[in-house]
Scaffold this motif. Structure first.
Motif, short mmCIF file in Angstrom:
data_model
loop_
_atom_site.label_atom_id
_atom_site.label_comp_id
_atom_site.label_asym_id
_atom_site.label_seq_id
_atom_site.Cartn_x
_atom_site.Cartn_y
_atom_site.Cartn_z
N CYS A 87 0.85 -1.20 0.00
CA CYS A 87 0.00 0.00 0.00
C CYS A 87 0.88 1.24 0.00
CB CYS A 87 -0.88 0.01 1.24
SG CYS A 87 -1.85 1.53 1.38
N ASN A 88 0.51 2.18 -0.82
CA ASN A 88 1.25 3.44 -0.88
C ASN A 88 0.38 4.53 -0.23
OD1 ASN A 88 3.13 5.37 -1.45
ND2 ASN A 88 2.61 5.52 -3.64
N ALA A 89 0.14 4.38 1.07
CA ALA A 89 -0.83 5.24 1.76
C ALA A 89 -0.48 6.72 1.74
CB ALA A 89 -0.99 4.77 3.20
N TYR A 90 0.79 7.03 1.60
CA TYR A 90 1.18 8.44 1.58
C TYR A 90 0.54 9.14 0.37
CZ TYR A 90 4.11 12.42 2.78
OH TYR A 90 4.55 13.66 3.19
N ALA A 112 7.26 4.17 1.38
CA ALA A 112 8.47 3.42 1.79
C ALA A 112 9.59 4.38 2.16
CB ALA A 112 8.90 2.49 0.67
N ARG A 113 9.63 5.52 1.45
CA ARG A 113 10.72 6.49 1.65
C ARG A 113 10.78 6.99 3.09
NH1 ARG A 113 9.86 10.74 -2.72
NH2 ARG A 113 8.88 11.77 -0.98
N HIS A 161 12.10 -0.69 5.19
CA HIS A 161 11.46 -0.93 3.89
C HIS A 161 11.89 -2.32 3.42
CE1 HIS A 161 11.44 -0.09 -0.73
NE2 HIS A 161 10.42 -0.83 -0.36
N VAL A 162 10.93 -3.23 3.40
CA VAL A 162 11.21 -4.58 2.92
C VAL A 162 10.99 -4.57 1.40
CG1 VAL A 162 10.64 -7.02 3.16
CG2 VAL A 162 10.36 -5.47 5.11
N ALA A 163 12.10 -4.45 0.66
CA ALA A 163 11.99 -4.27 -0.80
C ALA A 163 12.04 -5.64 -1.49
CB ALA A 163 13.11 -3.36 -1.29
N LEU A 164 10.98 -6.40 -1.28
CA LEU A 164 10.97 -7.76 -1.84
C LEU A 164 10.86 -7.73 -3.36
CD1 LEU A 164 7.49 -9.38 -1.04
CD2 LEU A 164 7.88 -7.01 -1.63
#
Ligand SMILES: Nc1nc2c(c(=O)[nH]1)N[C@H]1C(S)=C(S)[C@@H](COP(=O)(O)OP(=O)(O)OC[C@H]3O[C@@H](n4cnc5c(=O)[nH]c(N)nc54)[C@H](O)[C@@H]3O)O[C@H]1N2
Ligand SMILES: Nc1nc2c(c(=O)[nH]1)N[C@H]1C(S)=C(S)[C@@H](COP(=O)(O)OP(=O)(O)OC[C@H]3O[C@@H](n4cnc5c(=O)[nH]c(N)nc54)[C@H](O)[C@@H]3O)O[C@H]1N2
Ligand code: SF4
Ligand SMILES: [Mo]
Length: 746
Positions: A169-172, A206-207, A212-215
Motif C-alpha cells: 500500500c502506498n498510503a502516503y 516506503a521512503r 522498507h522490505v523491498a521484496l
C-alpha cells in the motif's frame, strides 16, 4: 454573496471534512473543515480540487439516446419507458442471466447501491460487478473461510499498536488511513513506534518508513511462507493465542515444516538477516497491518491474504488490541455468497463464483462475448467506467458494442457511455444526499451524510432515483397504500416505521423490494430517495453494530437508530456513530466456537507449489516478455477516473511509464522519450520517466489515464495492456500488479 457550507469529500473512504464556498450555485473555494470529528482539518490535494469534478465540460445534464453515431436529447419519461420495455423483452426472451449490472458501489459512494441491488433482485439476476471484483475478492473470500463472514474489512488498531505495517500500500499517496500524511509522518518520528513498508519499489510511503522490505515483485506469498516457517522453527509462535483462538492450527502447520528458509529469502531477494529481524519484531511487538492493491492485485493474491492471516495468528496479533482488527459495518456491501452453495450462480464463460455477491471484473467481457444462449445481453452501468477500469479495453469495447441494450448512468460522458444506447445524467454527492459505509477508523467510527451544497443543474437525478424509476416502469413496485405516503409526509419517522412494518407483514412478498417502497414514500417526503435509504440502512443495521452505537452514547431502545439518523442529519460535519471495544473483537468471528479457521482444502495444493525452486522458475523472465509491468498505480492528483479535467493535473507529471535508468540505457531511451509496451493483451506507446524508485526489470504506469475530456484523449489507459486471463485461479481477482510485458524504444 458567497456562503460557506460544510460537507465531506467524496473521493475516498476517509470522507475528510470540507468547507465549500458557494456562489451562484457554484463551488468557488474549498478548504478542510476543522470541525469534522475524524479528519479534524486534514484533507489532501484531491479534496481541494473537488470543483474540477463537480464542474467540467463533460458533465451530463439531460438523458440521451443513441441515434446512429451520435446522441439525441430525450425526456426522462421516454428514457425510462424505452429502457424498461427493452429490458423486459430481453429478460422474457432470454431469462434473468441475460442482464448484468456494473457499479453500484464506488470507493465511497454507496447510497445508490441498495437500489441497484434491489433492481437486480427484482429482475432475478445475480450478475453484479463492481470494484470488489478487482480488489477485495481475495480478502473477503479469505474472511469467509477464516471468520465465517465474507464482508469483513480488517485494519490496524492504530491507537494501540507499536508497529504499523503497510503491505502493498502506498498510503502516503492513496490516503488509505486516517489523515494519512500527517499520521505517517507522526508515526515515523515517534521513537517508541515503528513503521514498516513491504513494497518492491521505493514508494513515497516506503521512503519515510523505518524498515522498507523491498521484496522482489510477486514474491509476497513466498516471503510469508518463509517467515512463518522461520518463526515456527525458532519456536517464537504465540502458542497460547493459537490454542485459545484458532481451531485448526495443526492442519496448516505442516505447510511450514521442512521448508528451506534461506532459499526462500534468496528468491524473494530479502536478506536472511532482515527476514530474521522482521520475524523477531513481529513476535515481540504489537503490530497492525494495512494491506492494499500491491497484495490484492499482486501475484497469488488470495494465497497471500491467507498467509498473512496465518502470520498474524502465529504472532498472536489478529483481532487483538494493538493488532489487526475486524471493522464493524453499518451494512453489508452485498450478500454472503458461499461458493459451495448451489443456489449461487457461476459465470458460464469463466466458471468464477461471486464473493459478497460480486463477480470478478475479468469475467465480464467473456460473459458477454460468448455463444451460450444465456450470456449477458443487457448491461446497466451506474458509477463505473468499465471501458477504462476493467481488464482488456479492446475486449470490453467489443463486448459493449455487441450488447442488445446498454445503459450508463454517470455524472459525465465516459468512455463506456460513448458506446451506450442510453446515457442518463446523475447528480454528484455535492448536489444530492450521499453516504459511504466503509469504516477505516477504530474503535470509534465517525459517519456523515452528505447534504447538497449546490443544486443539480439540468435534469440530473440521484442515481438511486434512476434505478427506482426503472423498477417502477418495469412493474416491480405495487400500488402503495395512501396511508404509507401520509405517514411518510405527516407523521414521525417511527410512526412511519410502524406503518411500513404493518404493510410488509401483511404483504411479505414485497419484502425484497422494500427499498423501493421506502424510496417512493419516505424518499418522496424527504425530497431524496438516497437520504431515505440511509434511514432504512441505519434502522436495519446488525445487532453487533448497534452494540457499538450504544457505546458511543446513544440511548438503547427501538428508536435508537432513528435518533442516530437524526444526529447524522443535524451534523453535516459528521458524528461519532460507534465506539467499538478493542478487547471484544472476536465478536466478528461468526463460527459458534468463536475460533478462527486457517485451513482451507483448496489452498492445500496451492501452497505446496509456493516453494523457492518452483517460484524461481515461475519468476524467470521470458524472452518474449522480459519485463514486469505494474499496471495501474494510484497517483496523487486523481481519484480513479473521476478527475478528468486536465487542470487537476497541473504541475504534476502526466501519464508516464516509470523505468529504471539502467533499463533506459539498455533500451536506448532517454527520459521523456516514448517506448512501446506490449503484453499478451495489447500494445501502447507511452513516455518514459527514468527513476531509481523502480528496480531494473520492473516498470510502472498509472491507472487514471486514457480518458477523453472535452473531445481530446489524455494519456494511456493501463487496461489496454491487461488481460482478462490474468486472474487468480481461486477467486478470479486480477493480477494487474504483475503483468508480463515487453518494452521497446520507438
Ligand atoms: N490519490 C489517489 N488516492 C486513491 C486513489 C487514486 O486513484 N488516487 N484510488 C483509491 C482506490 S479506489 C484504491 S483501491 C486505493 C489503492 O491504494 P494503494 O493500494 O495504496 O494504491 P497503489 O498505487 O496500487 O499502491 C500499491 C503499492 O503496492 C506496491 N506493489 C506493487 N506490486 C507489489 C507486490 O508484488 N508486492 C507488494 N508487497 N507490493 C507491491 C506498489 O509499488 C505500490 O506502492 O487508493 C485509493 N486512493
Ligand atoms: N489496470 C488497472 N485497472 C484498475 C485499477 C488498477 O489499479 N489498474 N484499479 C481498480 C480499482 S482499485 C478500482 S476501485 C476501479 C475503479 O473503477 P470503476 O469501478 O469503473 O469506478 P471509478 O473509476 O471509481 O468511477 C466510475 C465512474 O463513476 C462516476 N461517478 C462519480 N460520481 C458518481 C455518482 O455520484 N453517481 C454515478 N452514477 N456515477 C458517478 C465517475 O464519473 C466515473 O466515470 O478501477 C480498477 N481498475
Ligand atoms: S484523503 Fe483526500 S480524497 Fe480522501 S477523503 Fe480526504 S480529501 Fe478526499
Ligand atoms: Mo479501488
Amino acid at each position: 454573496m458567497s456562503t460557506w457550507k460544510k460537507t465531506t469529500c467524496t473521493f475516498c473512504a476517509l470522507h475528510c471534512g470540507l468547507e465549500m464556498e458557494i456562489e451562484d450555485n457554484h463551488i468557488i473555494n474549498v478548504r478542510p473543515d476543522p470541525d469534522n470529528p475524524r479528519s479534524k482539518g486534514y484533507c489532501c490535494r484531491k479534496g481541494r480540487t473537488s470543483k474540477y469534478y463537480q464542474e467540467n465540460a463533460d458533465r451530463l445534464n439531460y438523458p440521451l439516446k443513441r441515434v446512429g453515431d451520435g446522441f439525441e436529447r430525450i425526456t426522462w419519461e421516454q428514457a425510462i419507458d424505452e429502457i424498461a420495455l427493452k429490458l423486459k423483452g430481453i429478460v422474457e426472451k432470454n431469462g434473468p442471466r441475460s442482464v448484468g449490472f456494473v457499479g453500484g458501489a464506488g470507493a465511497n459512494t454507496h447510497s445508490s447501491g441498495p437500489f441497484s441491488a434491489a433492481l437486480m433482485g427484482a429482475i432475478g439476476s445475480q450478475y453484479m460487478f463492481n470494484p470488489v471484483g478487482c480488489e477485495f475478492m481475495c480478502l473477503f473470500w479469505n474472511m469467509g473461510k477464516s471468520l465465517g463472514r465474507q464482508f469483513q474489512f480488517t485494519e490496524p488498531d492504530e491507537e494501540r499498536l507499536e508497529v504499523l505495517v503497510m503491505w502493498g500500500c502506498n498510503a502516503y499517496v492513496s490516503h488509505q488511513m486516517i489523515n494519512a500524511r500527517a499520521g505517517i509522518r507522526e508515526l515515523s518520528e515517534d521513537p517508541d513506534k515503528m513503521f514498516i513498508v513491504v513494497d518492491p519499489r521505493l514508494s513515497e510511503t516506503a521512503r519515510i518508513s523505518d524498515i522498507h522490505v523491498a521484496l522482489r515483485p510477486g514474491t509476497d506469498s513466498l516471503l510469508l511462507r518463509t517467515m512463518i516457517a522461520l518463526i515456527l522453527k525458532e519456536g517464537w509462535q504465540d502458542q497460547a493465542y493459537l490454542d485459545e483462538h484458532v481451531s485448526d492450527f495443526d492442519k496448516v502447520k505442516p505447510w511450514f515444516e521442512n521448508f528451506d528458509i534461506e532459499e526462500g529469502c534468496r528468491v524473494c531477494q530479502v536478506p536472511y538477516e532482515e527476514v530474521h529481524k522482521l520475524c523477531k519484531i513481529f513476535t515481540t511487538r504489537k503490530w497492525g497491518m494495512h494491506v492494499d492493491l500491491g497484495v490484492f492485485m499482486g501475484r497469488h493474491n488470495t494465497m497471500t491474504v491467507s498467509l498473512q492471516t496465518i502470520l498474524m495468528c502465529v504472532c498472536g496479533q489478529f483481532l487483538m488490541p494493538g493488532g489487526t482488527v475486524a471493522m464493524g459495518a453499518l451494512a453489508p456491501l452485498g450478500p454472503e455468497t458461499d461458493d459451495h452453495d448451489p443456489a449461487i450462480w457461476k459465470l458460464h464463460a469463466t466458471g468464477y463464483s461471486p464473493v459478497v455477491g460480486v463477480f470478478p471484473e475479468g469475467g465480464l467481457a467473456p460473459e458477454i462475448l460468448n455463444d451460450d444462449p444465456e450470456h449477458i445481453r443487457a448491461l446497466l452501468v451506474g458509477m463505473s467506467n468499465p471501458a477504462r477500469s476493467y481488464p482488456d479495453t479492446a475486449k470490453i469495447i467489443e463486448a459493449l458494442k455487441s450488447l442488445e441494450l446498454s445503459v450508463v448512468c454517470d455524472v459525465v460522458m465516459t468512455e463506456t457511455a460513448q458506446y451506450a444506447d442510453y446515457v442518463l445524467p446523475t447528480a454528484t454527492p455535492y448536489e444530492s444526499y450521499d453516504f459511504g459505509i466503509f469504516q477505516l477508523d477504530f474503535p470509534a467510527f465517525h459517519f456523515m451524510l452528505k447534504t447538497p451544497v449546490v443544486q443539480p443543474e439540468g435534469e440530473r437525478l440521484e442515481t438511486g432515483e434512476v434505478w427506482l424509476r426503472l423498477a417502477d416502469a418495469m412493474g416491480y413496485i405495487p400500488e402503495l397504500p395512501k396511508a404509507l405516503y401520509d405517514a411518510a409526509a405527516n407523521k414521525s419517522r417511527m410512526e412511519y416505521f410502524a406503518e411500513l412494518m404493518g404493510y410488509l407483514t401483511a404483504n411479505p412478498q414485497y419484502m425484497p423490494i422494500s427499498i423501493f417502497i421506502i424510496g417512493k414514500t419516505l424518499g418522496k417526503a424527504m425530497g431524496s430517495v438516497q437520504k431515505a435509504i440511509l434511514w432504512a440502512v441505519m434502522m436495519m443495521t446488525p445487532p453487533d453494530f448497534q452494540e457499538d452505537v450504544v457505546s458511543a452514547g446513544f440511548t438503547p431502545g427501538s428508536a435508537m437508530m432513528d435518533d442516530a439518523f437524526q444526529a447524522v442529519c443535524d451534523n453535516p460535519q459528521g458524528i461519532r456513530l460507534t465506539c467499538g471495544k478493542p478487547e471484544n473483537n472476536f465478536k466478528y468471528v461468526k463460527y459458534e466456537d468463536k475460533k478462527i479457521r486457517l485451513f482451507v482444502d483448496v489452498l492445500d495444493d496451492y501452497i505446496k507449489n509456493i516453494t523457492p525452486e518452483k517460484e524461481e522458475q515461475a519468476l524467470c523472465p521470458s524472452e518474449e516478455f522480459p519485463y514486469i509491468l505494474s499496471a495501474g498505480s494510484h497517483m496523487d492528483a486523481a481519484h480513479n477516473g473521476w478527475m478528468r479535467n486536465p487542470d487537476t493535473y497541473q504541475y504534476r507529471k502526466p501519464c508516464m511509464l516509470s523505468v529504471n535508468p539502467e533499463d533506459c540505457k539498455k533500451l536506448g531511451v532517454e527520459n521523456g522519450q516514448k517506448v512501446r509496451v506490449t503484453t499478451k493483451a495489447g500494445s501502447a506507446e507511452i513516455e518514459v520517466d527514468a527513476t531509481y524508485k523502480v528496480r531494473p526489470g520492473y516498470v510502472i504506469m498509472p491507472h487514471q489515464f486514457g480518458f477523453d475530456f472535452n473531445g481530446k484523449r489524455h494519456g494511456v489507459g493501463a487496461n489496454l495492456l491487461t488481460s482478462t486471463d490474468d486472474c487468480d485461479k481461486l477467486t478470479g481477482d486480477p493480477l494487474w500488479r504483475y503483468t508480463l510485458c515487453r518494452v521497446e524504444a520507438v
